[in-house]
Design a protein around this motif. Structure first.
Motif, PDB file in Angstrom:
ATOM      1  N   GLY A 211      -4.116  -1.646  -1.477  1.00  0.00           N
ATOM      2  CA  GLY A 211      -4.233  -0.232  -1.810  1.00  0.00           C
ATOM      3  C   GLY A 211      -2.934   0.537  -1.722  1.00  0.00           C
ATOM      4  N   LYS A 212      -1.792  -0.165  -1.781  1.00  0.00           N
ATOM      5  CA  LYS A 212      -0.519   0.554  -1.742  1.00  0.00           C
ATOM      6  C   LYS A 212      -0.349   1.410  -2.985  1.00  0.00           C
ATOM      7  CE  LYS A 212       4.476  -0.129  -1.248  1.00  0.00           C
ATOM      8  NZ  LYS A 212       5.571  -1.114  -1.103  1.00  0.00           N
ATOM      9  N   SER A 213      -0.784   0.875  -4.131  1.00  0.00           N
ATOM     10  CA  SER A 213      -0.754   1.637  -5.384  1.00  0.00           C
ATOM     11  C   SER A 213      -2.161   1.697  -5.940  1.00  0.00           C
ATOM     12  CB  SER A 213       0.172   0.956  -6.405  1.00  0.00           C
ATOM     13  OG  SER A 213       1.507   0.933  -5.947  1.00  0.00           O
ATOM     14  N   TRP A 214      -2.589   2.890  -6.373  1.00  0.00           N
ATOM     15  CA  TRP A 214      -3.929   3.027  -6.930  1.00  0.00           C
ATOM     16  C   TRP A 214      -4.057   4.366  -7.644  1.00  0.00           C
ATOM     17  CZ3 TRP A 214      -7.398   6.898  -5.156  1.00  0.00           C
ATOM     18  CH2 TRP A 214      -6.966   7.590  -4.021  1.00  0.00           C
ATOM     19  N   GLY A 215      -5.129   4.500  -8.391  1.00  0.00           N
ATOM     20  CA  GLY A 215      -5.381   5.750  -9.092  1.00  0.00           C
ATOM     21  C   GLY A 215      -6.865   5.947  -9.352  1.00  0.00           C
ATOM     22  N   THR A 216      -7.245   7.176  -9.623  1.00  0.00           N
ATOM     23  CA  THR A 216      -8.640   7.489  -9.938  1.00  0.00           C
ATOM     24  C   THR A 216      -8.895   7.245 -11.421  1.00  0.00           C
ATOM     25  OG1 THR A 216      -8.187   9.801 -10.487  1.00  0.00           O
ATOM     26  CG2 THR A 216      -8.593   9.281  -8.157  1.00  0.00           C
ATOM     27  N   ALA A 217     -10.162   7.407 -11.816  1.00  0.00           N
ATOM     28  CA  ALA A 217     -10.515   7.227 -13.221  1.00  0.00           C
ATOM     29  C   ALA A 217      -9.778   8.242 -14.098  1.00  0.00           C
ATOM     30  CB  ALA A 217     -12.026   7.362 -13.402  1.00  0.00           C
ATOM     31  N   ASP A 218      -9.621   9.474 -13.622  1.00  0.00           N
ATOM     32  CA  ASP A 218      -8.905  10.489 -14.400  1.00  0.00           C
ATOM     33  C   ASP A 218      -7.406  10.215 -14.452  1.00  0.00           C
ATOM     34  OD1 ASP A 218     -11.075  11.903 -15.215  1.00  0.00           O
ATOM     35  OD2 ASP A 218     -10.918  13.474 -13.692  1.00  0.00           O
ATOM     36  N   ASP A 219      -6.859   9.650 -13.372  1.00  0.00           N
ATOM     37  CA  ASP A 219      -5.453   9.256 -13.404  1.00  0.00           C
ATOM     38  C   ASP A 219      -5.235   8.187 -14.482  1.00  0.00           C
ATOM     39  OD1 ASP A 219      -4.852  10.929 -11.255  1.00  0.00           O
ATOM     40  OD2 ASP A 219      -5.262   9.368  -9.779  1.00  0.00           O
ATOM     41  N   LEU A 220      -6.176   7.256 -14.562  1.00  0.00           N
ATOM     42  CA  LEU A 220      -6.073   6.197 -15.561  1.00  0.00           C
ATOM     43  C   LEU A 220      -6.213   6.763 -16.972  1.00  0.00           C
ATOM     44  CD1 LEU A 220      -5.873   3.206 -16.309  1.00  0.00           C
ATOM     45  CD2 LEU A 220      -8.358   3.036 -15.970  1.00  0.00           C
ATOM     46  N   LYS A 221      -7.116   7.735 -17.154  1.00  0.00           N
ATOM     47  CA  LYS A 221      -7.285   8.359 -18.480  1.00  0.00           C
ATOM     48  C   LYS A 221      -5.979   9.031 -18.926  1.00  0.00           C
ATOM     49  CE  LYS A 221     -12.251   9.354 -18.276  1.00  0.00           C
ATOM     50  NZ  LYS A 221     -13.267  10.431 -18.208  1.00  0.00           N
ATOM     51  N   ALA A 222      -5.350   9.734 -17.993  1.00  0.00           N
ATOM     52  CA  ALA A 222      -4.091  10.394 -18.328  1.00  0.00           C
ATOM     53  C   ALA A 222      -3.024   9.358 -18.672  1.00  0.00           C
ATOM     54  CB  ALA A 222      -3.627  11.263 -17.155  1.00  0.00           C
ATOM     55  N   ALA A 223      -3.002   8.254 -17.931  1.00  0.00           N
ATOM     56  CA  ALA A 223      -2.023   7.196 -18.204  1.00  0.00           C
ATOM     57  C   ALA A 223      -2.240   6.597 -19.590  1.00  0.00           C
ATOM     58  CB  ALA A 223      -2.140   6.105 -17.130  1.00  0.00           C
ATOM     59  N   ARG A 224      -3.483   6.362 -19.953  1.00  0.00           N
ATOM     60  CA  ARG A 224      -3.784   5.796 -21.274  1.00  0.00           C
ATOM     61  C   ARG A 224      -3.410   6.780 -22.385  1.00  0.00           C
ATOM     62  NH1 ARG A 224      -6.324   1.062 -21.023  1.00  0.00           N
ATOM     63  NH2 ARG A 224      -7.519   0.477 -19.169  1.00  0.00           N
ATOM     64  N   TRP A 225      -3.627   8.062 -22.135  1.00  0.00           N
ATOM     65  CA  TRP A 225      -3.272   9.071 -23.137  1.00  0.00           C
ATOM     66  C   TRP A 225      -1.756   9.110 -23.337  1.00  0.00           C
ATOM     67  CZ3 TRP A 225      -0.354  13.501 -23.382  1.00  0.00           C
ATOM     68  CH2 TRP A 225      -0.565  14.313 -24.508  1.00  0.00           C
ATOM     69  N   ILE A 226      -1.010   9.043 -22.244  1.00  0.00           N
ATOM     70  CA  ILE A 226       0.451   9.046 -22.336  1.00  0.00           C
ATOM     71  C   ILE A 226       0.939   7.823 -23.112  1.00  0.00           C
ATOM     72  CG2 ILE A 226       2.553   8.743 -20.956  1.00  0.00           C
ATOM     73  CD1 ILE A 226       1.318  10.612 -18.871  1.00  0.00           C
ATOM     74  N   HIS A 227       0.323   6.672 -22.858  1.00  0.00           N
ATOM     75  CA  HIS A 227       0.709   5.457 -23.577  1.00  0.00           C
ATOM     76  C   HIS A 227       0.447   5.618 -25.074  1.00  0.00           C
ATOM     77  CE1 HIS A 227       1.390   1.315 -24.604  1.00  0.00           C
ATOM     78  NE2 HIS A 227       0.119   1.098 -24.901  1.00  0.00           N
TER      79      HIS A 227
END
Length: 330
Positions: A211-227
Motif C-alpha cells: 500500500g505504499k502507492s495507491w489510488g481511489t476509483a476517482d483517482d484512477l478515472k482522472a488518470a485514465r482521462w489524462i492519458h
C-alpha cells in the motif's frame, strides 16, 4: 454475576502473539464472533429466515458486523472492510463461511468448543499438555488439529488424542520446511490485507502490495482521462503505470489540496498549449510544474480578456470532462 448469567468464553493470552492482534479492528471483530456464536444448537430468526445453527456458528452480514466496529468518531466499518477481515480469518483457518452475503452469512468458528468451556472441563491428558492454555489458543485460532475434539465423550477424546498429537507433529514438520520465499509472500499478503482494511476506498488492483502507492476509483478515472488527452498529442505513447499515476493524483488531492476538477482542468490547458503539450504528459510532471503552469495560464487568461478574446474556462460547463466524473462531484 450478571455477566456470568449471560455466558462467557475464555480468551487466551496467546492471541497477543498473532500478527493481526495489533490491529484493534481485527481483534475486536474476532472477540465479537466468539461472543456472538451459538453455545448450543438452536434455530435463529434472521432477516425473515430460519437458520439452524450448531455450536460455534452465528448468522450475520458484513454490514451488521461493521456496525459494531466503529472508530472514535462513531463511524462504522464498511462492508468491504469487514469482508477483507473475514477473508483474513478464513485464510488463517480460524473460521469458515457459507451463505449469501446480503441475505445472511453463516460463520463457523473453527474448534469453537475449546473456547466454549473452561480448561478444567477438558480431559486431564489434554490439560496436562497445555498448562498455560496458550497452545490451545494457538491451535484454535489457526484451525489446528483439535477440530471437533470437545464434541466427543472424555474417554473417546483421550483415546484419539495421541493420533491427533502425532498429526500435529507431522504438520509442524511440514511447516518448518516452508521456504523463506513463501514466508516472504505471506508477509506481503498480510501487509496487503492490513492496508486494505485501513483503506477500503482503494480501487481494486490499484495499489502496491504493502500500500505504499495507491489510488481511489476517482483517482484512477482522472488518470485514465489524462492519458486519453495526451494521446491526442502523441498516439504512440505507452500505457502508463496506473498505480503510480493514481497515487500521484491522490497525493495532489491530499497534500496539495487540489480537486479532481482542478487537476484535470489545468492538464487540459497545458495539453492545448503549443509549448506545454509536449512537456506535461503525466500527473507527476503536472504536479512538478503546477505553480508555473497556473501562473502562465492566469497571464494567458488576463491577456485574452484584455484583447476581448474569450479564454477563460466556464466552470459551470463540465461537458469537457464528461465520462470522468459525475456533475455532482463539482
Amino acid at each position: 454475576m450478571e455477566n456470568q448469567k449471560t455466558g462467557f468464553i475464555p480468551l487466551y493470552r496467546s492471541v497477543l502473539k498473532k500478527p493481526w492482534a495489533k490491529d484493534v479492528f481485527l481483534r475486536t471483530l474476532w472477540e465479537n464472533l466468539l461472543l456472538g456464536a451459538a453455545r448450543q444448537p438452536y434455530t435463529a430468526n434472521f432477516k425473515g429466515h430460519q437458520w439452524p445453527l450448531q455450536p460455534g456458528q452465528l448468522v450475520t452480514t458484513s454490514a451488521d458486523l461493521g456496525l459494531k466496529l466503529c472508530d472514535r468518531a462513531g463511524e462504522p466499518a464498511s462492508r468491504h472492510a469487514v469482508d477483507r477481515m473475514l477473508a483474513l480469518f478464513e485464510k488463517e483457518g480460524m473460521i469458515s463461511t457459507a451463505g449469501e452475503k446480503r441475505k445472511g452469512t453463516v460463520i463457523t468458528i473453527t474448534n469453537y468448543m475449546l473456547y466454549a468451556q473452561k480448561m478444567d472441563d477438558l480431559p486431564a491428558h489434554l490439560a496436562a499438555h497445555y498448562p498455560e492454555h496458550s497452545a490451545a489458543h494457538d491451535e484454535a485460532s489457526n484451525g489446528g488439529v483439535f477440530g471437533g475434539y470437545a464434541a466427543h465423550s472424555p474417554a473417546h477424546k483421550a483415546a484419539h488424542f495421541p493420533a491427533h498429537h502425532e498429526q500435529e507433529g507431522n504438520n509442524n514438520n511440514i511447516n518448518n520446511k516452508i521456504s523463506s520465499s513463501r514466508n516472504s509472500e505471506e508477509s506481503r499478503n498480510e501487509a496487503t490485507q492490513k492496508f486494505l482494511i485501513r483503506h477500503p476506498e482503494a480501487a481494486d488492483g490499484i495499489y502496491t502490495p504493502a500500500g505504499k502507492s495507491w489510488g481511489t476509483a476517482d483517482d484512477l478515472k482522472a488518470a485514465r482521462w489524462i492519458h486519453a488527452m495526451r494521446l491526442t498529442v502523441n498516439a504512440s505513447l505507452n500505457e502508463p503505470k496506473w498505480v503510480e499515476w493514481a497515487n500521484t493524483i491522490r497525493l495532489m488531492r491530499l497534500q496539495d489540496n487540489r480537486t479532481h476538477f482542478e487537476i484535470c482542468d489545468l492538464f487540459k490547458w497545458a495539453n492545448r498549449n503549443d509549448f506545454w503539450k509536449d512537456n506535461i504528459l503525466s500527473p507527476s510532471s503536472l504536479r512538478k510544474q503546477w505553480d508555473q503552469l497556473a501562473t502562465k495560464r492566469k497571464r494567458s487568461d488576463e491577456n485574452a480578456a484584455a484583447t476581448g478574446v474569450k479564454g477563460k474556462v466556464d466552470f459551470n460547463n463540465t461537458d469537457w470532462i464528461n465520462g470522468v466524473f459525475d456533475e455532482k462531484s463539482f
